[in-house]
Design a protein around this motif. Structure first.
Motif, PDB file in Angstrom:
ATOM      1  N   LEU A 195       0.841  -1.184   0.000  1.00  0.00           N
ATOM      2  CA  LEU A 195       0.000   0.000   0.000  1.00  0.00           C
ATOM      3  C   LEU A 195       0.884   1.244   0.000  1.00  0.00           C
ATOM      4  N   PHE A 196       0.744   2.035  -1.055  1.00  0.00           N
ATOM      5  CA  PHE A 196       1.368   3.349  -1.124  1.00  0.00           C
ATOM      6  C   PHE A 196       0.338   4.374  -0.661  1.00  0.00           C
ATOM      7  N   TYR A 197       0.791   5.407   0.021  1.00  0.00           N
ATOM      8  CA  TYR A 197      -0.133   6.442   0.473  1.00  0.00           C
ATOM      9  C   TYR A 197       0.639   7.725   0.733  1.00  0.00           C
ATOM     10  N   ALA A 198      -0.098   8.789   1.011  1.00  0.00           N
ATOM     11  CA  ALA A 198       0.506  10.082   1.337  1.00  0.00           C
ATOM     12  C   ALA A 198       0.239  10.400   2.800  1.00  0.00           C
ATOM     13  N   ARG A 199       1.238  10.959   3.463  1.00  0.00           N
ATOM     14  CA  ARG A 199       1.094  11.328   4.875  1.00  0.00           C
ATOM     15  C   ARG A 199       1.922  12.569   5.160  1.00  0.00           C
ATOM     16  N   ASP A 200       1.609  13.228   6.266  1.00  0.00           N
ATOM     17  CA  ASP A 200       2.322  14.446   6.648  1.00  0.00           C
ATOM     18  C   ASP A 200       3.632  14.140   7.357  1.00  0.00           C
ATOM     19  N   PHE A 201       4.617  14.999   7.093  1.00  0.00           N
ATOM     20  CA  PHE A 201       5.893  15.027   7.812  1.00  0.00           C
ATOM     21  C   PHE A 201       6.129  16.480   8.218  1.00  0.00           C
ATOM     22  N   ILE A 202       6.445  16.722   9.484  1.00  0.00           N
ATOM     23  CA  ILE A 202       6.636  18.108   9.924  1.00  0.00           C
ATOM     24  C   ILE A 202       8.095  18.426  10.235  1.00  0.00           C
ATOM     25  N   ASP A 203       9.004  17.451  10.036  1.00  0.00           N
ATOM     26  CA  ASP A 203      10.421  17.686  10.319  1.00  0.00           C
ATOM     27  C   ASP A 203      11.134  18.143   9.050  1.00  0.00           C
ATOM     28  N   THR A 204      12.410  18.520   9.237  1.00  0.00           N
ATOM     29  CA  THR A 204      13.263  18.923   8.110  1.00  0.00           C
ATOM     30  C   THR A 204      14.507  18.038   8.044  1.00  0.00           C
ATOM     31  N   ASP A 205      14.392  16.804   8.497  1.00  0.00           N
ATOM     32  CA  ASP A 205      15.527  15.882   8.501  1.00  0.00           C
ATOM     33  C   ASP A 205      16.051  15.660   7.087  1.00  0.00           C
ATOM     34  N   ASN A 206      17.369  15.546   6.986  1.00  0.00           N
ATOM     35  CA  ASN A 206      18.036  15.243   5.718  1.00  0.00           C
ATOM     36  C   ASN A 206      17.717  16.239   4.606  1.00  0.00           C
ATOM     37  N   GLY A 207      17.389  17.456   4.996  1.00  0.00           N
ATOM     38  CA  GLY A 207      17.147  18.500   4.001  1.00  0.00           C
ATOM     39  C   GLY A 207      15.761  18.474   3.373  1.00  0.00           C
ATOM     40  N   TYR A 208      14.887  17.582   3.833  1.00  0.00           N
ATOM     41  CA  TYR A 208      13.528  17.553   3.291  1.00  0.00           C
ATOM     42  C   TYR A 208      12.711  18.715   3.838  1.00  0.00           C
ATOM     43  N   ARG A 209      11.634  19.037   3.153  1.00  0.00           N
ATOM     44  CA  ARG A 209      10.787  20.155   3.538  1.00  0.00           C
ATOM     45  C   ARG A 209       9.481  19.643   4.152  1.00  0.00           C
ATOM     46  N   PRO A 210       8.948  20.331   5.158  1.00  0.00           N
ATOM     47  CA  PRO A 210       7.705  19.878   5.780  1.00  0.00           C
ATOM     48  C   PRO A 210       6.557  19.836   4.775  1.00  0.00           C
ATOM     49  N   GLY A 211       5.675  18.872   4.984  1.00  0.00           N
ATOM     50  CA  GLY A 211       4.523  18.756   4.104  1.00  0.00           C
ATOM     51  C   GLY A 211       4.108  17.310   3.940  1.00  0.00           C
ATOM     52  N   THR A 212       3.249  17.083   2.966  1.00  0.00           N
ATOM     53  CA  THR A 212       2.754  15.744   2.682  1.00  0.00           C
ATOM     54  C   THR A 212       3.716  15.030   1.746  1.00  0.00           C
ATOM     55  N   GLY A 213       4.135  13.813   2.126  1.00  0.00           N
ATOM     56  CA  GLY A 213       5.064  13.020   1.339  1.00  0.00           C
ATOM     57  C   GLY A 213       4.493  11.639   1.074  1.00  0.00           C
ATOM     58  N   LEU A 214       5.272  10.806   0.403  1.00  0.00           N
ATOM     59  CA  LEU A 214       4.819   9.492  -0.045  1.00  0.00           C
ATOM     60  C   LEU A 214       5.494   8.376   0.726  1.00  0.00           C
ATOM     61  N   VAL A 215       4.719   7.319   1.035  1.00  0.00           N
ATOM     62  CA  VAL A 215       5.179   6.215   1.873  1.00  0.00           C
ATOM     63  C   VAL A 215       4.661   4.904   1.289  1.00  0.00           C
ATOM     64  N   VAL A 216       5.382   3.808   1.561  1.00  0.00           N
ATOM     65  CA  VAL A 216       4.921   2.476   1.173  1.00  0.00           C
ATOM     66  C   VAL A 216       5.027   1.540   2.372  1.00  0.00           C
ATOM     67  N   ASP A 217       4.096   0.609   2.469  1.00  0.00           N
ATOM     68  CA  ASP A 217       4.122  -0.421   3.505  1.00  0.00           C
ATOM     69  C   ASP A 217       3.594  -1.718   2.893  1.00  0.00           C
ATOM     70  N   ARG A 218       3.978  -2.843   3.475  1.00  0.00           N
ATOM     71  CA  ARG A 218       3.432  -4.130   3.049  1.00  0.00           C
ATOM     72  C   ARG A 218       2.013  -4.296   3.601  1.00  0.00           C
ATOM     73  N   LEU A 219       1.196  -5.000   2.861  1.00  0.00           N
ATOM     74  CA  LEU A 219      -0.099  -5.433   3.362  1.00  0.00           C
ATOM     75  C   LEU A 219       0.016  -6.887   3.822  1.00  0.00           C
ATOM     76  N   LEU A 220      -0.278  -7.132   5.094  1.00  0.00           N
ATOM     77  CA  LEU A 220      -0.284  -8.507   5.601  1.00  0.00           C
ATOM     78  C   LEU A 220      -1.408  -9.302   4.941  1.00  0.00           C
ATOM     79  N   ASP A 221      -2.532  -8.652   4.779  1.00  0.00           N
ATOM     80  CA  ASP A 221      -3.628  -9.134   3.942  1.00  0.00           C
ATOM     81  C   ASP A 221      -4.301  -7.875   3.416  1.00  0.00           C
ATOM     82  N   MET A 222      -5.455  -7.981   2.791  1.00  0.00           N
ATOM     83  CA  MET A 222      -6.030  -6.820   2.120  1.00  0.00           C
ATOM     84  C   MET A 222      -6.561  -5.758   3.076  1.00  0.00           C
ATOM     85  N   THR A 223      -6.606  -6.050   4.371  1.00  0.00           N
ATOM     86  CA  THR A 223      -7.147  -5.093   5.339  1.00  0.00           C
ATOM     87  C   THR A 223      -6.211  -4.819   6.515  1.00  0.00           C
TER      88      THR A 223
END
Length: 350
Positions: free
Chosen positions: A165-193
């Motif tokens: 599952l890919f999705y968008a979520r908020d990040f409020i830090d500036t770690d590694n030169g990134y800018r605060p805002g909504t970014g993209l993330v991926v996680d495994r699905l153990l099953d469809m839910t």
């Protein structure tokens, strides 16, 4: 309530379809009603388009507008597709996506209270149905405890059969030169839910063009004001040439900067690179005087099962509706590029 028909009569729609058939062309928008965040499912030779309704309801009292088509161009209003969950009155519902797995259709979307920045945030949910048109019933929360604002779920099955599952979520830090805002993330699905809870960052904002708003005060984060708030949203994965391309929309959807870009990786979980994305969206962008805010797209094959199209929304001239548009995707030596956005007659999908 968002009106999917935009005042078009059945006779007018039939006349448009007849004219297109005679000319063998289409002209964007292919559906002249409100239809944000379009996702199109191709199932058994038919197309099902699902669109955001926000806090509104469709004419049958459901959530998420549903359109059907046999050719990607002539669309019929089929009402709504998600039964309102309990205790969801006044909540926003955004960005539905649907996949078919082992006899069940799974719909992924976000639900939250009020507008962006409301103190209650947004969470991902999944609903199921035995039919592509629904009605879907909400069955699970896909919570991400680390984020108060989590939207735009995109399920993807890799070549080995595993789901992610890919999705968008908020990040409020500036770690590694990134800018605060909504970014993209991926996680495994153990099953469809169920998420594995092993999320990895796909891409965060690094470039000026993805700014959503400057000096933005966010009630969701104790009214903190951020000098710049950036947005990457609407992830969609395509595997091509042995690599994984994560397409996304960036910037403020109201501005001419909004459009579609991508990052690429050799592995589904990354790391992903957006090298070349410094100056603006490379896949799909605005055309001054003609097209504004093209984005939040999905990919689908034409009726021949070979030609790939982007399905996206763009503003009407008055900027009162985000309307359904389609254009071909080309894989070039420079990377994926949309043959558009177009606003003049184009050949019908074959």
């Amino acid at each position: 309530m968002l009106q999917a028909t935009a005042g078009l009569s059945a006779l007018a729609l039939a006349s448009q379809a007849a004219a297109r058939a005679a000319a063998r062309t289409y002209t964007n928008p292919v559906y002249a009603g409100q239809f944000p965040d379009p996702f199109v499912l191709r199932h058994q030779g038919r197309y099902y388009a699902f669109g955001t309704t926000g806090t509104g309801r469709t004419r049958d009292g459901r959530i998420f507008t549903l359109l059907t088509s046999s050719n990607l161009v002539d669309w019929k209003d089929a009402g709504g597709c998600l039964a309102p969950p309990a205790a969801a009155e006044g909540a926003d519902f955004w960005a539905p996506e649907v996949v078919f797995h082992k006899g069940t259709f799974y719909m992924y979307y976000s639900m939250g209270g009020g507008a962006i920045g409301a103190t209650v945030g947004h969470r991902l949910h999944v609903a199921t149905s035995k039919k592509p048109e629904g009605p879907y019933q909400q069955v699970a929360l896909l919570d991400v405890p680390a984020s108060k604002f989590t939207i735009d779920a995109h399920p993807y099955q890799d070549t080995d059969g595993k789901w992610y599952l890919f999705y968008a979520r908020d990040f409020i830090d500036t770690d590694n030169g990134y800018r605060p805002g909504t970014g993209l993330v991926v996680d495994r699905l153990l099953d469809m839910t169920r998420l594995a809870g092993e999320s990895r960052t796909v891409m965060r904002a690094r470039h000026d063009w993805t700014v959503f708003e400057k000096n933005r005060t966010m009630p969701l984060y104790d009214n903190k004001t951020f000098p710049e708030w950036h947005t990457l949203e609407g992830p969609f994965i395509r595997r091509h040439g042995g690599k994984y391309y994560c397409f996304y929309s960036g910037a403020n959807f109201l501005t001419p900067r909004y459009g579609v870009d991508y990052c690429v990786a050799s592995s589904i979980m990354g790391p992903y690179s957006d090298a070349g994305a410094e100056k603006g969206p490379r896949v799909l962008g605005a055309v001054a005087g003609h097209v504004r805010g093209p984005g939040h797209h999905s990919h689908v094959l034409s009726p021949d099962g070979k030609t790939e199209y982007l399905v996206y929304h763009a503003w009407n001239t008055a900027m009162t509706e985000r309307q359904l548009c389609i254009d071909k995707l080309a894989w070039t030596a420079q990377g994926p590029r949309c043959v558009g956005p177009t606003y003049t007659p184009q050949p019908l999908p074959s």
